[in-house]
Design a protein around this motif. Structure first.
Motif, PDB file in Angstrom:
ATOM      1  N   TYR A  37       0.841  -0.953   0.182  1.00  0.00           N
ATOM      2  CA  TYR A  37       0.086   0.014   0.139  1.00  0.00           C
ATOM      3  C   TYR A  37       0.930   1.290  -0.077  1.00  0.00           C
ATOM      4  CZ  TYR A  37      -4.042  -3.021   1.228  1.00  0.00           C
ATOM      5  OH  TYR A  37      -4.766  -3.982   1.245  1.00  0.00           O
ATOM      6  N   GLU A  44      -4.375   9.098   2.794  1.00  0.00           N
ATOM      7  CA  GLU A  44      -4.834   8.093   2.505  1.00  0.00           C
ATOM      8  C   GLU A  44      -4.195   6.752   2.184  1.00  0.00           C
ATOM      9  OE1 GLU A  44      -4.547  10.511   0.432  1.00  0.00           O
ATOM     10  OE2 GLU A  44      -4.697  10.347  -1.673  1.00  0.00           O
ATOM     11  N   MET A  45      -4.740   5.502   2.120  1.00  0.00           N
ATOM     12  CA  MET A  45      -4.005   4.370   2.035  1.00  0.00           C
ATOM     13  C   MET A  45      -4.586   3.641   0.687  1.00  0.00           C
ATOM     14  SD  MET A  45      -2.028   3.594   4.609  1.00  0.00           S
ATOM     15  CE  MET A  45      -2.089   1.637   4.610  1.00  0.00           C
ATOM     16  N   PHE A  91       3.936   0.787   2.521  1.00  0.00           N
ATOM     17  CA  PHE A  91       3.778  -0.419   3.532  1.00  0.00           C
ATOM     18  C   PHE A  91       3.539  -1.602   3.126  1.00  0.00           C
ATOM     19  CE2 PHE A  91       3.208   2.113   7.459  1.00  0.00           C
ATOM     20  CZ  PHE A  91       2.711   3.129   6.893  1.00  0.00           C
TER      21      PHE A  91
ATOM     22  N   THR B  31     -16.897  -7.468   4.682  1.00  0.00           N
ATOM     23  CA  THR B  31     -15.763  -7.566   5.862  1.00  0.00           C
ATOM     24  C   THR B  31     -15.344  -6.083   6.138  1.00  0.00           C
ATOM     25  OG1 THR B  31     -14.929  -9.695   5.756  1.00  0.00           O
ATOM     26  CG2 THR B  31     -13.901  -8.497   7.184  1.00  0.00           C
ATOM     27  N   TYR B  33     -13.019  -3.156   8.897  1.00  0.00           N
ATOM     28  CA  TYR B  33     -12.074  -3.122   9.805  1.00  0.00           C
ATOM     29  C   TYR B  33     -11.878  -1.619  10.341  1.00  0.00           C
ATOM     30  CZ  TYR B  33     -10.821  -7.138   6.729  1.00  0.00           C
ATOM     31  OH  TYR B  33     -11.053  -8.088   5.892  1.00  0.00           O
ATOM     32  N   TYR B  35      -8.461   0.416  12.183  1.00  0.00           N
ATOM     33  CA  TYR B  35      -7.242   0.479  12.451  1.00  0.00           C
ATOM     34  C   TYR B  35      -6.739   1.879  12.987  1.00  0.00           C
ATOM     35  CZ  TYR B  35      -6.044  -3.473   8.989  1.00  0.00           C
ATOM     36  OH  TYR B  35      -6.058  -4.418   8.284  1.00  0.00           O
ATOM     37  N   GLN B  37      -3.484   4.262  13.376  1.00  0.00           N
ATOM     38  CA  GLN B  37      -2.194   4.631  12.891  1.00  0.00           C
ATOM     39  C   GLN B  37      -1.644   5.660  13.823  1.00  0.00           C
ATOM     40  OE1 GLN B  37      -1.653   6.357   9.040  1.00  0.00           O
ATOM     41  NE2 GLN B  37       0.188   5.055   8.770  1.00  0.00           N
ATOM     42  N   LYS B  41       3.324   6.403  12.397  1.00  0.00           N
ATOM     43  CA  LYS B  41       2.877   5.895  11.189  1.00  0.00           C
ATOM     44  C   LYS B  41       2.561   4.027  11.250  1.00  0.00           C
ATOM     45  CE  LYS B  41       2.705   9.584   8.781  1.00  0.00           C
ATOM     46  NZ  LYS B  41       1.289  10.173   8.440  1.00  0.00           N
ATOM     47  N   PHE B  42       2.721   3.495  12.413  1.00  0.00           N
ATOM     48  CA  PHE B  42       2.318   2.110  12.604  1.00  0.00           C
ATOM     49  C   PHE B  42       1.058   1.885  12.589  1.00  0.00           C
ATOM     50  CE2 PHE B  42       3.426  -2.070  13.292  1.00  0.00           C
ATOM     51  CZ  PHE B  42       2.656  -2.491  14.239  1.00  0.00           C
ATOM     52  N   LEU B  43       0.719   0.952  11.606  1.00  0.00           N
ATOM     53  CA  LEU B  43      -0.925   0.614  11.682  1.00  0.00           C
ATOM     54  C   LEU B  43      -1.270  -0.600  12.042  1.00  0.00           C
ATOM     55  CD1 LEU B  43      -2.756   1.928   9.505  1.00  0.00           C
ATOM     56  CD2 LEU B  43      -2.335   0.505   7.906  1.00  0.00           C
ATOM     57  N   ILE B  45      -4.371  -3.142  13.624  1.00  0.00           N
ATOM     58  CA  ILE B  45      -5.876  -3.567  13.246  1.00  0.00           C
ATOM     59  C   ILE B  45      -6.400  -3.524  14.851  1.00  0.00           C
ATOM     60  CG2 ILE B  45      -5.447  -6.007  13.612  1.00  0.00           C
ATOM     61  CD1 ILE B  45      -7.773  -6.255  11.509  1.00  0.00           C
ATOM     62  N   ILE B  56     -12.507 -10.218  14.815  1.00  0.00           N
ATOM     63  CA  ILE B  56     -11.319  -9.760  15.424  1.00  0.00           C
ATOM     64  C   ILE B  56     -11.519  -8.897  16.499  1.00  0.00           C
ATOM     65  CG2 ILE B  56      -9.073  -8.909  15.065  1.00  0.00           C
ATOM     66  CD1 ILE B  56      -8.786 -10.269  12.248  1.00  0.00           C
ATOM     67  N   GLU B  58      -8.572  -6.951  18.828  1.00  0.00           N
ATOM     68  CA  GLU B  58      -7.357  -7.026  19.253  1.00  0.00           C
ATOM     69  C   GLU B  58      -6.799  -6.173  20.632  1.00  0.00           C
ATOM     70  OE1 GLU B  58      -4.212  -8.381  17.388  1.00  0.00           O
ATOM     71  OE2 GLU B  58      -5.715  -9.725  16.941  1.00  0.00           O
ATOM     72  N   PHE B  90      -8.472   4.595  10.936  1.00  0.00           N
ATOM     73  CA  PHE B  90      -8.967   4.129   9.383  1.00  0.00           C
ATOM     74  C   PHE B  90      -9.603   2.793   9.542  1.00  0.00           C
ATOM     75  CE2 PHE B  90      -6.226   6.468   6.469  1.00  0.00           C
ATOM     76  CZ  PHE B  90      -4.977   6.688   7.323  1.00  0.00           C
ATOM     77  N   GLN B 106      -7.617  -4.747   0.690  1.00  0.00           N
ATOM     78  CA  GLN B 106      -8.541  -3.933   1.574  1.00  0.00           C
ATOM     79  C   GLN B 106      -8.668  -2.312   1.017  1.00  0.00           C
ATOM     80  OE1 GLN B 106      -6.166  -4.424   5.302  1.00  0.00           O
ATOM     81  NE2 GLN B 106      -7.930  -5.066   6.186  1.00  0.00           N
ATOM     82  N   PHE B 108      -9.451   1.425   1.900  1.00  0.00           N
ATOM     83  CA  PHE B 108      -9.590   2.204   3.077  1.00  0.00           C
ATOM     84  C   PHE B 108     -10.229   3.652   3.003  1.00  0.00           C
ATOM     85  CE2 PHE B 108      -6.297   0.376   6.223  1.00  0.00           C
ATOM     86  CZ  PHE B 108      -5.764  -0.430   5.278  1.00  0.00           C
ATOM     87  N   GLY B 109     -10.647   3.829   4.068  1.00  0.00           N
ATOM     88  CA  GLY B 109     -11.065   5.240   4.129  1.00  0.00           C
ATOM     89  C   GLY B 109     -10.255   6.480   4.293  1.00  0.00           C
ATOM     90  N   PRO B 110     -10.840   7.722   4.103  1.00  0.00           N
ATOM     91  CA  PRO B 110      -9.671   8.499   4.294  1.00  0.00           C
ATOM     92  C   PRO B 110      -8.956   8.891   5.539  1.00  0.00           C
ATOM     93  CG  PRO B 110     -11.882   9.471   4.189  1.00  0.00           C
ATOM     94  CD  PRO B 110     -12.102   8.146   4.034  1.00  0.00           C
TER      95      PRO B 110
END
Lengths: 115, 117
Positions: A37, A44-45, A91, B31, B33, B35, B37, B41-43, B45, B56, B58, B90, B106, B108-110
């Motif tokens: 990604y 955005e991703m 990523f 499905t 999710y 997340y 971040q 910047k670590f993403l 779940i 899930i 977590e 996210f 996946q 992702f939303g903004p």
């Protein structure tokens, strides 16, 4: 143990050159998916490319290709002919098993393309 | 047409408040999710729902409660907000692999930037 490892926190590449972003993964599941990604500074991703563990050929999507070396458990992203707009965080992610719904992300590599 | 949308985009609030983030997807995915971040910047779940069912969770503090009223919506409610909750959240959706579907990326939303002061 880290499931997804991206060892390059930051990379520079000259415009129009190719660049390889490294990703190694760890799983004992024979069925898994690997993803890359892009996250530009706007946040955005964006999905780039997918490789399934049973896919015989390396995935390609336009200027993106995935160098999949299963025995070495690596899934490096190759961007050819870099453009200024490629500057972003990248990523690597993995989904273990065909129906786990759990995606694990690496820590990312920040790529800067130089004019 | 926006595939995955989130509201609000920005949320600034004080410690101790309760807030919600809404997410909707129009992709027909089964499905969804959430997340988180962090500033590095670590993403990571947080939750995953499949056909409105939680699959899930977590190790997220129980101050966070997801709710999926239908397959297209997944909301996140956060009680008693803390400074450490400041992050970008996210929402994402995906469709499982099938014989006719060969990949399950996946969407992702903004993102929602939450700032707790």
């Amino acid at each position: 143990a880290q499931k997804i490892t991206q060892t390059q926190p930051g990379m520079f590449v000259q415009e129009k050159e190719a660049v390889t972003l490294d990703c190694t993964y760890d799983t004992s599941d024979p069925s898994y998916g690997l993803f890359w990604y892009k996250q530009p500074s706007s946040g955005e991703m964006i999905f780039l490319i997918y490789q399934g563990s049973y896919d015989q050929q390396n995935a390609t999507e336009g200027r993106y290709s995935l160098n999949f070396q299963k025995a070495r458990k690596s899934a490096n992203l190759v961007i050819s002919a870099s453009q200024l707009g490629d500057s972003a965080m990248y990523f690597c992610a993995m989904r273990e098993g065909p129906g786990t719904y759990k995606y694990i992300f690496g820590t990312g590599t920040r790529l800067k393309v130089l004019a | 047409d926006t595939a995955v949308s989130q509201t609000p985009k920005y949320l600034v609030t004080q410690m101790g408040n309760d807030k919600s983030i809404k997410c909707e997807q129009n992709l027909g995915h089964d499905t969804m999710y959430w997340y988180k971040q962090d500033s590095k910047k670590f993403l990571k779940i947080m939750f995953s729902y499949n056909n409105k069912e939680l699959i899930i969770n977590e190790t997220v503090p129980n101050r966070f409660s997801p709710k999926s009223p239908d397959k297209a919506h997944l909301n996140l409610h956060i009680n008693s907000l803390e400074l450490g909750d400041s992050a970008v959240y996210f929402c994402a959706s995906s469709q499982a692999l099938t014989s006719g579907r060969r990949r399950d990326e996946q969407y992702f939303g903004p993102g929602t930037r939450l700032t707790v002061t």
